[in-house]
Every structure is written in C-alpha cells, then in structure tokens.
Write an enzyme that holds these catalytic residues in place. Sequence first.
Site, PDB file in Angstrom:
ATOM      1  CD  GLU A   1      -2.421  -2.041   0.729  1.00  0.00           C
ATOM      2  OE1 GLU A   1      -3.451  -2.554   0.281  1.00  0.00           O
ATOM      3  OE2 GLU A   1      -1.456  -2.742   1.088  1.00  0.00           O
TER       4      GLU A   1
ATOM      5  CE1 TYR B   1       0.240   3.697   5.074  1.00  0.00           C
ATOM      6  CE2 TYR B   1      -0.359   1.414   4.629  1.00  0.00           C
ATOM      7  CZ  TYR B   1      -0.730   2.708   4.943  1.00  0.00           C
ATOM      8  OH  TYR B   1      -2.044   3.017   5.141  1.00  0.00           O
TER       9      TYR B   1
ATOM     10  NE  ARG C   1      -2.105  -5.315   2.939  1.00  0.00           N
ATOM     11  CZ  ARG C   1      -3.331  -5.734   2.621  1.00  0.00           C
ATOM     12  NH1 ARG C   1      -3.762  -6.891   3.111  1.00  0.00           N
ATOM     13  NH2 ARG C   1      -4.118  -5.020   1.843  1.00  0.00           N
TER      14      ARG C   1
ATOM     15  CG  HIS D   1      -3.041   4.395   0.924  1.00  0.00           C
ATOM     16  ND1 HIS D   1      -4.195   3.656   0.836  1.00  0.00           N
ATOM     17  CD2 HIS D   1      -2.433   3.987   2.072  1.00  0.00           C
ATOM     18  CE1 HIS D   1      -4.288   2.849   1.879  1.00  0.00           C
ATOM     19  NE2 HIS D   1      -3.224   3.021   2.636  1.00  0.00           N
TER      20      HIS D   1
ATOM     21  CD  GLN E   1     -22.228   6.853   1.839  1.00  0.00           C
ATOM     22  OE1 GLN E   1     -22.868   6.077   1.137  1.00  0.00           O
ATOM     23  NE2 GLN E   1     -22.806   7.798   2.520  1.00  0.00           N
TER      24      GLN E   1
END
Length: 673
Positions: free
Chosen positions: A166, A168, A216, A254, A341
């Site tokens: 992701e 990081y 991961r 991201h 949301q």
Amino acid sequence: METPDKILTPLAIGNHVIPNRMVMGAMHTRLETLDRPHERLAAFYAARARGEIGLILSGGFSPNPEGVMEAGGPLFNSADQLDEHRAVTSAVHKAGGKIVLQILHAGRYAKVPECVAPSPGKARINTFPPHALTTDEVWKTIADFAHTAALAVEAGYDGVEIMGSEGYLINEFTAAPTNRRDDAFGGSFAARIRFPLEVVRAVRERIGREPMLVYRISAIDLVEGGMTGEEVAEFAQQVEAAGADLINTGVGWHESAVPTIAATVPRAAWSEAVRNVKQAVSIPVMASNRINAPDAAEQVIAAGIADLVSMARPLLADPDFARKARLGLTDEINTCIACNQACLDRIFTERTATCLVNPRAGREIEFPIGVVSAPKRIAVVGGGPAGMAFAINATERGHSVTLFEADARLGGQLNLAKMVPGKAEFHEMLRYFRVRLDKLKVTLRLGEAATPEALATGGFDEIVLATGVSPRVPDFAGVDHPKAVSYLDVLSGKVTPGQRVAIIGAGGIGFDVAEFLLGDAEESLDPQAFFRAWGVDPKSVTPGGLIAAADPEAPRRSVFMFQRKDEPLGRRLGKSTGWILKAKLRKANVAMTAGATYDAIDDEGLHYTVQGKLHVLAVDHVVLCAGQNSNRTLYDQLVARGLKPRLIGGADVASELDALRAIDQATRLAVAL
C-alpha cells in the site's frame, strides 16, 4: 447458495492451525482516539472472534514515533503498553479466536513532521516532506520492527504481520521511483528488497518459530515504476526463505490513480496478481480486496488462486460472517456494499470508522444486547433503509413491530440507488433487509399507506415515522415545463431523457444521475472492462501493472452539470470515492458549470446566468437534483391529534439521501426504546 466447503477447511500456518480460510484483514479504525479505547478494541475484535472468523489481523501499529499514521496514531514500542494489548488478546482468545498484530511503518505517508522515507520526495497525499533515512537509521528501523514484534508476542498476540504493501515505508524501499539510494539498500532490485528481507529475518530471530509471521506483499503496485509481476514473484520467494509463514497480498498504493477497493472494482478483481504470488511460493498465500461474499471467497480458494481470503470491511458489516457461512445462512449475511462512507471516508477525514450497514461496528459497547423486559407494540411507517433498520433492530430487542409501506415493495430510494452503474452492491443491502425482516416475522403492510386514524387507534405504544423525502422543486420559471423532470422519474425509468441533458444540482444525487445517463459499461461486474478503463495489466508484465487506458466509448448522451455554489463540482463527494466518479465523468466529457443562477426552462432549453452573463443551453431535458424536503405531512397530522411520533431518516433530516445517518439513527432509537 450451498454451504461452501473450501473456505471452511482448517489450515496450518506455521505452528498454528486456524479453523477456516476466512481472515479479518487489518484496517484503521481510529478507535484508540475515543473514550475507553482498549475496551472498545477488545469488544470490537472479540465480536469477530465469536463470529468464528479464522484469524484476525489487527490494525497497524508503528514500531517507532516517526512511522505513525498521524500524530497520536497507534504506536507499540514500550513494555508499558503490554497491559493495554493484553486486554485485546485475552478478549479474542476467550472468544475462541486468534489474533495477529500488524506492524505498519507509514514512511512518507506518515502525517507527522518527523516522517521518513528511503529517499527525499514528498508523497502527493501528504503535506510533510520526509527525511531520507541514513544507513544507520535503516538498521535502527529494522531493530524497531523486531522490538515491536517481541512486545506483541509478550502481549499475547499469536504472531505479527509485517505491512509491506500500500505504499508505506517497506513498499517505498521496493519501488525504484521512491528508492534512489546508493547504499546497500538501494539501486538494483536485489538491493531494494533487502530492507524488507532484513526486517523479516530480524523479526523471526527475535520471536522464534512458534508465533506466526505474516508478510503483506504488494501483489501489484499500480504506480509508475512499481514492481513487475516477475519481481513480485521473486520477492515472494525470498520472503518465504527469510522466515515468513504466510504471505498476504495487498493491492496498489494509496496514491494510485486506480481504484482498488471501491464498489466500482469487481469482486475478486485482483486474482491474477494473487495467483502470481501463490505460484511462486510453497507457504500459504492470502487474497484480499473486494471479496465480500462466501461464494466469491469459495471461488478464489477452489480455483487455487489463494489458500485464504482476507476480508476487512466485510467484517465491519457483519461480525458473524464466518459463522453464517458455516451454517449455510449466507442470505443472512449483512454484505459490505463497498460504499466506503463510514469506514475509509471517515478515516481519511480524521474520524473513527464504523459501517453504513452496521452502525454497531466499532461501537459495540454503546449498544445494549438481549431483549427488553417490557416489550412494546410499535408501528413504523416507511420501508426505506431507516424504516427497515428500525424494524429489524426493534424486533431483535423483543418488540412487536408492524411496518407500513405505501409502495408494493420495500427499499424506498435504495431501489433507485441500485440502478446507478457501480452500485450493484445495493442489491445485497436490500436482500439482507428483506431476508432479515422475513426471518424475524416482522408484520409487513406493503401497498398500504398508513393513515392517522389507523395509527391512532391501532393500539401502538410507539409510532416511528420513516416517511423519507420528496424532491425539492427549485423556484424559477419553467420548472413545470415538459423538459423539466425529477431525478426520481429518471432513475425509476418513468422518463427516458433525450440525447442532450442538463442536470441542476451537483451533489451525490446529481453525480449518480450523470453516471446513469451516460450508460457506462458496468465495470463493477466485468473485470476486463474495469482493467481496460483504468489502464491495468492484471498480470503485471509492466512495472506497477500499468498500461495505457483504453479510449472510452462515446457516451450515450451529452450531459451538462450545474450547481449554484461557486466551487468545483463534486467537492463534497466521498473522500475515497469521489475522485473515481469525477474521473469517469471527465472521460465522458461531462461539462461542469459552477456558480450558476437558473433563469428559466422553456422550449429553447435551459436559461442560466454565470458571472452576470446570460446563456441558453439547448437540451432535451433538465433533470432536477436540487435537494429534498422531509415528508412530514403524517407527522403533523399525528401531532395535531395529540400524539408524539418519532422521526428518523430523511423524515427527520432531508440531506442527500444519507443512508449512513438514517440507519445509524434508526438503530440507536430501536435499541433505546
């Protein structure tokens, strides 16, 4: 569907055996920022353990202060914190589950001035430029990972997950654009992957062989200059050799310009990237991202794509997901609709996460359980999300509920939402509500408009009005012209607009109408269409798995959007999904005009003014999406009779068809009565 069998099979992970192949993936909740944080976290994870999930991966904890997600974010680097974590692990173990602590160093994504990275260069999604780690600091960071891992095992965790995906810190080391170092941790591919391999080796040496060690990996980076599929496979092999028991797969960074977990992404879309990892190693591999139903999980396992499936948000939606799958109650699973949301949008706007379809998520200690001592007879009027949620929760508490709905079907304006491309998951939301109402034997009076007389004389102890909203009709000339139509009529199919359409109002409804009118291919149901539209090579032959996006097909209509506010259109859309919708509309050449004053609608089209200049736009129809008004006629009639009905949902506050607020409000009222 039939009871799945592959996902119910036990699996050995290192020296541990988990009872099934379903895992609760790690996610940020920000629960640690609320009152009684450790009690909340313990209750949150224990509920999923009782729901029989095979393994829980905690939210990410940084190994040092510079790696936290934000100021005050989760950090685990001191023995003084052991008791806090023991409260969580003991609750999970008491409930029969296993839990692994995720160690996450945010790198240049850390929203703190002290953030660090392999090389200089500010992330597009952060305001703070990072400090480039020296070689000594790299080794210190490796030691910090090992230290946190040791603390996790001492606190009772069954192992640790090293977050290497992701975008990081670890992922920043593996990608050439963010790793321009000239020491032993940069340069060649072998040097760029040295940092994560040293972390795995240091952690394994520190915790020994008994605890699980999960890594991961970024199965597909989805950023320019990211790893190729061949590099990912080679890296996975070396992660295994370094001591990992299980490889979990992450998707994208991201800051990627490709959606990865929103509803527009097809279920299990990233299977090819996961398969690439699975074929490279002999240890178990876990799939993730947009796997939200037992049948999707079963297909992934049965096809040999992965050995386990990681589901994060689906376990927000239903903590009993795994238990229901085992019992064959798949129709009773409260499915994650990938709306983002209440989870990601809240996290990205510095709020705590919960779930639109399950307001109890992360708030378990706020909701009483069990039945009431003095049940009531309750009438609820309105079969939309608020009315259905109230009826279900009140009945579960032991009350006798009668639900009145003037329409012949349940759902209210959810029946419109499900018609919008990319919102097919709303079918699942309606299915869950219908099945649950039937299971609870709630009395349904469909096709029957509740009258004041029937409610006043029906012997009800409480009357709850979820009568919803009606479209607001703006006040200018020509709103009654045949060219002017309501969004209700368009989404319901009552009116088929012509080739040139103007939309007045650019809130969530206006954007939904625009997408509906364009007639886009349903990318959320077709992985290949999704990959073509967003420029993705699922096999990652290219660096980062990116290719040129296909030219979009000519839109079915010419669409023009207008709003009164003098600000960019779509500014108030969801933080994690709004950019997706705006990107799709840009590709379809939707014209967007802000700061407009509407003058008239007539045979010529829409007359409007911008900055004092008058314009006339020739269109076939003008769709009115100018807000809503609460339907309170019945409320006023009951009050006039001296009754005290309660308002929930749109009948209480008419704002953008807010199902999140409506379901939360309905659930809280139901358990409070």
